[in-house]
Design an enzyme around this catalytic site. Structure first.
Site, short mmCIF file in Angstrom:
data_model
loop_
_atom_site.label_atom_id
_atom_site.label_comp_id
_atom_site.label_asym_id
_atom_site.label_seq_id
_atom_site.Cartn_x
_atom_site.Cartn_y
_atom_site.Cartn_z
N ARG A 1 -11.40 5.63 -6.14
CA ARG A 1 -10.41 4.79 -5.67
C ARG A 1 -10.31 3.54 -6.14
O ARG A 1 -11.45 3.02 -7.03
CB ARG A 1 -10.75 4.65 -4.07
CG ARG A 1 -10.23 5.74 -3.19
CD ARG A 1 -10.76 5.49 -1.66
NE ARG A 1 -9.93 4.77 -1.06
CZ ARG A 1 -8.74 5.17 -0.48
NH1 ARG A 1 -8.15 6.56 -0.40
NH2 ARG A 1 -7.72 4.18 0.11
N HIS B 1 -3.22 -5.75 -0.29
CA HIS B 1 -3.25 -6.34 1.13
C HIS B 1 -4.33 -7.44 1.13
O HIS B 1 -4.34 -8.21 -0.08
CB HIS B 1 -3.41 -5.18 1.87
CG HIS B 1 -4.85 -4.47 1.78
ND1 HIS B 1 -5.00 -3.38 0.65
CD2 HIS B 1 -6.07 -4.65 2.18
CE1 HIS B 1 -6.14 -3.04 0.77
NE2 HIS B 1 -6.92 -3.88 1.55
N CYS C 1 0.91 -1.25 -0.04
CA CYS C 1 0.08 0.00 0.08
C CYS C 1 0.92 1.45 0.13
O CYS C 1 1.48 1.60 -1.04
CB CYS C 1 -1.07 0.06 1.17
SG CYS C 1 -2.38 -1.35 0.85
#
Ligand SMILES: [Zn+2]
Lengths: 448, 264
Positions: free
Chosen positions: B132, B207, B95
């Site tokens: 996003r 992740h 990330c």
């Protein structure tokens, strides 16, 4: 309201009511949001026109955890004081859910005859709601890291709240959790009347700051906050050694207050509802009485008896919440009253589609000693994997003892019930959508 | 045998369950009888302590936290970290960490954040209104020689399954991508690249957390760390990864990725 508005409102309300009847009749299960969605399309100012009609004002409740319990308590207090209250009690907290709840209480021409509206509002939707609605109170409970896939980040949300609350009229009352640094700071930036609630009970401090914490930095300057103690997650007694930012003084002394249900969480929920009620002018003894007689909302420490077995459902939808429910389950286990725990992990939209958060939960106590653990849900294997990695030692077959993996929820519940002795409690820890499913299986009916 | 896991800023950089990567490495060592220590590398840690680290783990951060990290990662600390990566200390950076290892990161609000410049890449946030990159992500590891080493361990092409959630987009210059996207956005949603690989450092937006569901990467990190530390080839005891396999299968099935796509 102008005549044209009234006519159009009446038509939209009538159409929406017809839809509600059809949806309920056909048991489509979307009656908590669909009528509102249709009414909104038929009349774009629907929310605004409905909110205006609430006699003593609208109370918006926002925050990551505790909205439903707090709203229910506040509603109980207001009703005991003789007020008529609307509340979006199904927890449908997006625009269409709010409108649906208000619509349900209007007559066929859209007239609303209620004293207060308590509206639970999704964190991200608050700015939109404030465009349509001039609330009398905004109650901010807390901001935890939750469902980041939908919301972005805590800082971003609090910035948006600040930008949309700031221009509101000065007689709007803002009630905030002062133990939450982000909210305390937000309150200090606002021109309106701001009241804070919080704990002043150092004997409840946790031994250490849990891992599932991300707001321990000064919201003003970014420096590490200095905590005298933490009550829960990042909620506590703090100040910034760099810029002098410190927590706002609470408007009431928590030591003097009783609480609803169990746990530190519900202390905050009690104080939040209590402070708003006090500000409305309700007498303290009446508030205390409502607190003492309070019963849980569905899924929030709710207790059921099924097949003669005692069940407690503890909604566990984010790391902070789940750490707290595990804390509660372990305490009950240690007193010998519980031996079986069922965890149900879903990843649908209301749960958040990212299940990474389970790795921020301290699941180790659950795996350490005693009892049977059953896992189920859409992400049953992810949960099982998390639990498996909670073990230091691996036993011979590679799986922890007493961990049962059952993807089928009905079977998982049946197994859990069968393994729970008659005098013990089965604890169920579900995410939001899983909680609805669990209740449906246990009670045989849909609630939403 | 013993390994020390250096965990970069555990409280500042652990937004999306990244702790799972540390837990995974720790347990997989313990289950094999390999000693393991976790060393938090935070603001109070002296630069010299980095010298004792055998594996580095770094997670994601919110923009504000990322800034705090960048303010702390200066001077001797950066030099030690750079040396470690250049010397071949294995690491996994998820990330926000890849953004930090590149030249710079332009957040949605505020000034450009200078990165460490260890990886030849840049990251930019396209603004609050841009979507996003969120969702389940699947990619095949293609970086050399990592892909070949993992294939040898696995007996099939290494396919990673995870979850991505990033506002920022990463653009690679000379640094090799970690893999090729099968499903999801990857570095920037355009060029099908995902992550970056340099020396023994793995950088990725995936992740979930990354390692528990892709245990072969965890084992590669452990094996590489042991080899670098003890200067000899060490073969690891096989562990039962049935649960990880079931979790992977369940998601492949849901994403309707056929076996062909899995080993595409
Ligand atoms: Zn400060």
């Amino acid at each position: 309201m102008q005549l044209a508005d009234r006519v159009r409102l009446g038509l939209a309300v009538a159409a929406a009511k017809a839809v509600t009847a059809v949806v309920r009749g056909l048991r489509l299960g979307a009656a908590s949001v669909l009528p509102g969605e249709i009414a909104r399309r038929l009349h774009p100012r629907m929310l605004s026109l409905l909110c205006q009609q609430v006699k003593h004002g609208v109370i918006l409740v926002v925050g990551t955890n505790g909205k439903t319990t707090t709203s229910l308590l506040l509603r109980t207090i207001l009703e005991k004081s003789g007020y008529r209250v609307i509340h979006n009690e199904t927890g449908a907290n997006l625009l269409n859910g709010l409108i649906t709840a208000l619509l349900a209480e209007t007559n066929v021409i859209g007239q609303l005859n209620r004293d207060f509206a308590i509206l639970e509002v999704d964190e991200n939707v608050l700015p939109l709601v404030l465009k349509a609605c001039r609330p009398r109170f905004i109650l901010g409970l807390n901001l935890f890291r939750d469902q980041l896939d939908r919301y972005g980040e805590v800082d971003t949300i609090s910035k948006r709240w600040q930008d949309t609350i700031q221009p509101l009229p000065n007689d709007t009352v803002i009630v905030l959790n002062g133990d939450d640094p982000t909210l305390s700071f937000l309150g200090q930036q606002l021109p309106q009347k701001v009241l804070c609630f919080g704990l002043s009970e150092p004997e409840l401090y946790l031994d250490a700051i849990p891992h599932a914490v991300d707001s321990i930095y000064c919201p003003s300057c970014g420096h590490l906050l200095d905590y005298a103690g933490v009550y829960l997650s990042h909620l506590g007694d703090y100040h910034c050694p760099n810029c002098g930012f410190h927590k706002s003084k609470p408007a009431l002394d928590s030591q003097d207050w009783p609480q609803i249900l169990i746990g530190v969480y519900n202390k905050y929920n009690t104080l939040a509802a209590g402070l708003v009620a006090t500000e409305i002018g309700i007498a303290t003894d009446l508030i205390f009485e409502a607190i003492k007689n309070f019963r849980a909302a569905f899924g929030r420490a709710e207790e059921l008896t099924v097949q003669g077995k005692h069940i407690r459902i503890l909604l566990s939808k984010n790391p902070v919440g789940m750490n707290e429910t595990i804390r509660a389950v372990k305490q009950i286990q240690q007193s010998g009253q519980s031996s079986t725990t069922l965890i149900v992990l879903n990843d649908r939209i209301p749960d958040g589609t990212d299940v990474s958060w389970i790795w921020d939960v301290d699941t180790e106590p659950l795996m350490a000693g005693g009892g049977t653990l059953i896992v189920s849900g859409d992400r049953v294997f992810d949960m099982a994997l998390r639990l498996n990695y909670s073990h230091c030692e691996l036993d011979t077959n590679g799986k922890p003892e007493k961990l049962i993996i059952e993807a089928d929820l009905e079977k998982a519940i049946a197994t859990a019930l069968a393994l729970t002795p008659a005098d013990k409690t089965l604890h169920i820890l579900p995410t939001y959508s899983a909680m609805l499913e669990v209740r449906q299986v246990l009670t045989g009916r849909k609630i939403l | 045998m013993e390994l020390t896991i250096g965990w970069l800023y555990p409280t500042l950089m652990s937004t999306y369950g990244d702790r799972g990567n540390v837990i995974c490495l720790q347990r997989r060592c313990q289950w094999r009888g390999i000693g393991v220590k976790i060393l938090p590398l935070d603001r109070e840690t002296e630069a010299d302590r980095l010298e004792t680290v055998d594996v580095i783990v770094g997670g994601g951060a919110q923009d504000r936290q990322q800034e705090i990290v960048m303010r702390d990662l200066k001077g001797a600390k950066v030099e030690r970290l750079r040396q470690k990566i250049e010397q071949g200390t294995p690491g996994v950076f998820t990330c926000g960490s890849p953004q930090l290892l590149g030249h710079y990161y332009e957040p949605a609000l505020g000034e450009k954040i200078e990165g460490l410049g260890i990886l030849d890449l840049v990251s930019k946030h396209p603004g609050f209104n841009a979507r996003r990159c969120i969702g389940n992500v699947v990619f095949e590891i293609t970086a050399s020689p990592l892909a070949a080493e993992l294939s040898a361990m696995l007996g099939e092409k290494p396919v990673v399954i995870g979850f991505e959630n990033h506002g920022g987009r990463t653009y690679l210059n000379s640094t090799a991508p970690l893999g090729r996207v099968i499903q999801g956005y990857g570095n920037n949603g355009q060029d099908k690249t995902e992550g970056a690989f340099y020396r023994h450092a793995i950088a990725t937006y995936s992740h979930g957390p990354l390692l528990p569901k892709n245990p072969f990467i965890a084992d590669w990190l452990i094996q590489t760390a042991l080899r670098e530390k003890y200067q000899q080839e060490i073969s690891l005891t096989k562990l039962d990864d049935t649960l990880a396999r079931s979790a992977r299968e369940a998601l492949f099935k849901r994403l309707e990725l056929t076996t062909a796509a899995k080993s595409a």
